[in-house]
Each structure stands twice: as structure tokens, then as C-alpha cells.
Design a protein around this motif. Structure first.
Motif, PDB file in Angstrom:
ATOM      1  N   LYS A 110       0.695  -0.923  -0.164  1.00  0.00           N
ATOM      2  CA  LYS A 110      -0.060  -0.011  -0.082  1.00  0.00           C
ATOM      3  C   LYS A 110       0.910   1.299  -0.095  1.00  0.00           C
ATOM      4  N   ALA A 206     -15.847   5.740  -2.539  1.00  0.00           N
ATOM      5  CA  ALA A 206     -15.679   5.380  -1.031  1.00  0.00           C
ATOM      6  C   ALA A 206     -16.834   4.696  -0.594  1.00  0.00           C
ATOM      7  N   ARG A 215      -7.658   6.855  -4.646  1.00  0.00           N
ATOM      8  CA  ARG A 215      -6.329   7.875  -4.192  1.00  0.00           C
ATOM      9  C   ARG A 215      -6.204   8.333  -5.632  1.00  0.00           C
ATOM     10  N   GLN A 272     -19.040  -4.657   3.358  1.00  0.00           N
ATOM     11  CA  GLN A 272     -19.050  -4.261   4.738  1.00  0.00           C
ATOM     12  C   GLN A 272     -19.395  -5.235   5.938  1.00  0.00           C
ATOM     13  N   ALA A 295      -8.725   1.461  16.812  1.00  0.00           N
ATOM     14  CA  ALA A 295      -8.049   2.296  15.827  1.00  0.00           C
ATOM     15  C   ALA A 295      -6.443   1.769  16.012  1.00  0.00           C
ATOM     16  N   GLN A 298      -5.360  -0.767  13.406  1.00  0.00           N
ATOM     17  CA  GLN A 298      -5.076  -0.305  12.209  1.00  0.00           C
ATOM     18  C   GLN A 298      -6.349  -0.483  11.368  1.00  0.00           C
ATOM     19  N   ILE A 299      -7.503  -0.549  12.001  1.00  0.00           N
ATOM     20  CA  ILE A 299      -8.896  -0.502  10.905  1.00  0.00           C
ATOM     21  C   ILE A 299      -9.636   0.858  10.854  1.00  0.00           C
ATOM     22  N   ASN A 300     -10.026   0.901   9.534  1.00  0.00           N
ATOM     23  CA  ASN A 300     -10.825   1.968   9.373  1.00  0.00           C
ATOM     24  C   ASN A 300     -12.227   1.608   9.620  1.00  0.00           C
ATOM     25  N   ILE A 301     -13.074   2.441  10.349  1.00  0.00           N
ATOM     26  CA  ILE A 301     -14.391   2.166  10.492  1.00  0.00           C
ATOM     27  C   ILE A 301     -15.175   3.222   9.719  1.00  0.00           C
ATOM     28  N   ASP A 302     -16.405   2.908   9.373  1.00  0.00           N
ATOM     29  CA  ASP A 302     -17.245   3.619   8.617  1.00  0.00           C
ATOM     30  C   ASP A 302     -18.436   4.452   9.369  1.00  0.00           C
ATOM     31  N   LEU A 322     -17.381  -1.817   9.214  1.00  0.00           N
ATOM     32  CA  LEU A 322     -15.836  -1.970   9.067  1.00  0.00           C
ATOM     33  C   LEU A 322     -16.081  -2.889   7.809  1.00  0.00           C
ATOM     34  N   GLU A 326     -11.532  -7.110   8.030  1.00  0.00           N
ATOM     35  CA  GLU A 326     -11.085  -6.922   9.169  1.00  0.00           C
ATOM     36  C   GLU A 326     -11.706  -7.139  10.479  1.00  0.00           C
TER      37      GLU A 326
END
Ligand code: ASP
Ligand code: MG
Length: 430
Positions: A110, A206, A215, A272, A295, A298-302, A322, A326
Motif C-alpha cells: 500500500k 468511497a 487515491r 462491509q 484504531a 489499524q482498522i478504518n471504520i465507517d 468496517l 478486518e
């Protein structure tokens, strides 16, 4: 004579015939008087096949070696594409990401682009050649190792090169004719959007619309690089992704109702999962502890929803979504907190999906949520969670109801065309 950067996705170069077809297209662009730089993805499902191979050899391949393996996919397609162009009587030179000057950080799998120094590409096109660049890869500034930018990263390579070369446009070719008001695979009446802003495209991407690498759109917006999304299988004009000032004022062809301009599209995402922390004591610091743990994993939550606590117990439930991949990590991290935070239990549900309506016009137009929710109710779709931004309303629903929800929203905002516009030309959807 302007510079055009063209990016061809895996489905456009899936086999020898595809390579030759794309080569002809590139040569036609050159003959029309442009300097042409091409970014290619790996052929067809090559990247997935290489990942499968790595996993057969090793359960946990070292990230450095996995990157070395995966970049081979793009190396194959760039070389054969250059050969095909030679056969059409034009000079083509292929370059790895490193040779093309794509400099990244050292995060294997990444990596982020930190600089682009396209000296060799500029020289190649100045000498009249067509430059072919392997997408999705670069070289780390610090370790000098080969890196990859993350799945779908060739789009970002293309935009980054276009910016560095001061190209007129970055054309992104795939197997659909552009960006549609919904995924044509589940909404047959989806209509092509002629122009869309960077912001709307970011929201669509997104929210799960598999149109462009997130990106790449962020990069294009930062440097105001117009992207033309189109099909390599047809000559049709695709979708222009441009700054919002260039969307407004240009009449949207086929859109003769006010509503059509308010909502640009419907996106959906089946990847999700939802975690509910049941019975959380309603006092300061509890939510902070829960999300700190997530966090740190390292997990991105929505989306996040906290219920009003029941008066009798002073306990509340907190749910969030999420990426399903993950889920296990998050559940493990949270269960370690059970004692200290003192919640009752954890629930995990990965059979959920997210459906979003996106449109820059909604910020100045009341009633969008009401109309969206009414349409869902008429279709018998139950809403589990809701979130909004200035230009988006999203709901979480049962995965089995995603399709019905997309169809209902699409109809409610009059997005459908009278005839079938969307053609899916290739790809395995893998
Ligand atoms: N070949 C890589 C992938 O499949 C990069 C790309 O296609 O953009 O993710
Ligand atoms: Mg691919």
C-alpha cells in the motif's frame, strides 16, 4: 501537440487479441497528433492468480517478496503491448514503475507516491516514441525496494504521471463506457453520467462504486487533472471527472428534470460488516476506549450509531461498520476490552450491505433523505443504520436487500434511462 496519458485496465488487455486491439487504439491516438504515454495493468486476472500462487507456496508471504511477484504482472503486459505497437510500425518503449520515476514510501502492498521524476518518459516521447509504463508499482525512496500501490493502483500511477508530465488529460479505459448512475450489473436502466465532480466521484468510490481507485481521484482533485473514464471496447465518449465548477453550467445531456441534477448516482458496497457492542455503560470515556482499540488494530471504520441508553439500566449499544476482511481482528481487539469497559457482549454480522445516494445538489435541496427512505420502505427494505455527508445519504441494509434498495433509490430519483445504455464488454468481475 499535447500529452495524453492513457491507462488500460486488466480486462482491456486480457489476451493477445486485447493487446493488439489496445495497441491499435494507442497508435490511432499518436496519429491524431498527440504524444502518448500509456499505463497498463496486468492482463486479466493475473494479479489474483499471482496472489493465489503465493498463498499456495506460503501462508504468509513476506510483503517485500509479494510486491516483487505482483509487479511481474504489469511487466508482462507492458512488454507485449510494446511488441504489438512495434508491429503496427511505431516505436514503443516499456518502463517499469521504477524506471518511469515513480518514487514511493516503503509501505509494501500500500505504498504512497511521494514523487514522480519522469525524465526517461519525457525523453522517450520527445524522441517520438510511445512510452508504456507498468502501473501499480514504484520504488521506495529509502529502501530502494520495489513497492506496489494497493489493488487497483494503476489508476493512481496514470494520474500521477499525467500530473508530472503536465498532460492535457488522463484517459482511464476499462470494460464499461464510463461512470453510471448505478452499477449496470444490478441496475439495467443505469445511465451514463457525462460529467461528474471530483467530490462526487470520491463519494461514489468511497461508498463502493468500483469506478476508480480512490487515491487516483484524490490525486486528480489536488492537481485539477481531468480524467476521462471510457471503454476500450467502443469509441463512445465516456464520463469526464472534473472540478465542480466545470460540471455546473454544462447541461447534463439527457437530464431534463431538476431531480436528475440533484442526485448523480447510487453506489453500493457488499464488502462491509457490522459489529455491535451490547450493553456499554453510558458514561464518559467508554466510546473512546472502544474506538481507540479498533484504531490501534489499524482498522478504518465507517458508520457509527449509538442508541439512547435505556433509562432503567443506563446501558447503551454502539454499532459500527468496517471492512468485512478486518472483522476478526476487530472482534479480537474488542473482546480484550470486555473486562475494563464492562460491556455485555459483542455481535458480528457480515451479511450487511451499504447503499448510498450521492449528489452535489442535495446540500441545497431538502427532502432527499425522506424520498430515499420512502422508496426503501415501499420496496420492503429495512434500514439498519444511516449516515450522511453534505453530498451523500447512506444506509446499511441486509445484504440480501442491497439490489432491491439500489433499484428503489434509482427509480425514486428518476435516474433510469428509457433504453438500455450500459454495456459491460469484458472482465470476469473478479
Ligand atoms: N493489477 C493490479 C490489480 O489488479 C493493479 C491494477 O489493476 O490497477 O490490482
Ligand atoms: Mg486488475
Amino acid at each position: 501537440m499535447g500529452i495524453v496519458v492513457q491507462k488500460y485496465g486488466g480486462s482491456s488487455v486480457a489476451d493477445a487479441a486485447g493487446i493488439k486491439r489496445v495497441a491499435q487504439r494507442i497508435v490511432n491516438t499518436k496519429k491524431a497528433g498527440h504524444q502518448v504515454v500509456v499505463v497498463v495493468s496486468a492482463m486479466g486476472d493475473t494479479t489474483d492468480d499471482l496472489i493465489d500462487l503465493a498463498n499456495e507456496v506460503s501462508p504468509l508471504p513476506p510483503a517485500r517478496e509479494l510486491d516483487m511477484l505482483l509487479t511481474a504482472g504489469e511487466r508482462m503486459s507492458m512488454a507485449v503491448l510494446a511488441m504489438a505497437i512495434h508491429d503496427l510500425g511505431h516505436e514503443a518503449r516499456s518502463f517499469t514503475g521504477s524506471q518511469a520515476g515513480v518514487i514511493t514510501d516503503a509501505e509494501h502492498g500500500k505504498a504512497k507516491i511521494i514523487d514522480v521524476t519522469p525524465g526517461r518518459i519525457q525523453t522517450a516521447i520527445d524522441e517520438g516514441a510511445i512510452a508504456i509504463v507498468a502501473g501499480f508499482q514504484g520504488v521506495s525512496q529509502t529502501t530502494k525496494d520495489i513497492t506496489t500501490l494497493g489493488r487497483g493502483g494503476s489508476d493512481t500511477t496514470a494520474v500521477a504521471l499525467a500530473v508530472a508530465l503536465r498532460a492535457d488529460v488522463c484517459e482511464i479505459y476499462s470494460d464499461v463506457d464510463g461512470i453510471f448512475t448505478a452499477d449496470p450489473r444490478i441496475e439495467p436502466r443505469a445511465r451514463k453520467v457525462p460529467r461528474i465532480s471530483y467530490e462526487e466521484t470520491l463519494e461514489m468510490a468511497a461508498q463502493g462504486a468500483k469506478i476508480l481507485h480512490l487515491r487516483c481521484v484524490e490525486y486528480a482533485r489536488r492537481y485539477d487533472m481531468p480524467i476521462h473514464v471510457r471503454s476500450s471496447f467502443s469509441e463512445k465518449e465516456g464520463t469526464w471527472v472534473v472540478k465542480s465548477a466545470d460540471v455546473a453550467g454544462v447541461a447534463q445531456e439527457g437530464a431534463n428534470t431538476m431531480e436528475a441534477a440533484i442526485i448523480t448516482g447510487v453506489a453500493h458496497d457488499r464488502s462491509q460488516a457490522k459489529i455491535t457492542v451490547v450493553g456499554v455503560p453510558d458514561k464518559p470515556g467508554e466510546a473512546a476506549a472502544i474506538f481507540r482499540a479498533v484504531a490501534e488494530a489499524q482498522i478504518n471504520i465507517d458508520m457509527i450509531v449509538q442508541n439512547v441508553s435505556a433509562a432503567a439500566t443506563s446501558l447503551t449499544d454502539i454499532s459500527f461498520t468496517l471492512p468485512a476482511g478486518e472483522g476478526q481482528t476487530a472482534m479480537t481487539a474488542l473482546s480484550r476490552l470486555q473486562e475494563t469497559v464492562g460491556f455485555d457482549s459483542l455481535q458480528y454480522d457480515d451479511s450487511v450491505g451499504k447503499v448510498s445516494v450521492v449528489g452535489a445538489g442535495m446540500s441545497s435541496s431538502p427532502g432527499i433523505s425522506a424520498r430515499f427512505f420512502e422508496a426503501l420502505s415501499e420496496a420492503g427494505v429495512n434500514i439498519e443504520m444511516i449516515s450522511t455527508s453534505e453530498i451523500r445519504v447512506s444506509v446499511v441494509v441486509a445484504e440480501t436487500q442491497v439490489e432491491a434498495a439500489v433499484n428503489a433509490a434509482h427509480a425514486a430519483f428518476d435516474l433510469g434511462s428509457d433504453e438500455i445504455e450500459a454495456v459491460v464488454y469484458g472482465g470476469t468481475g473478479r
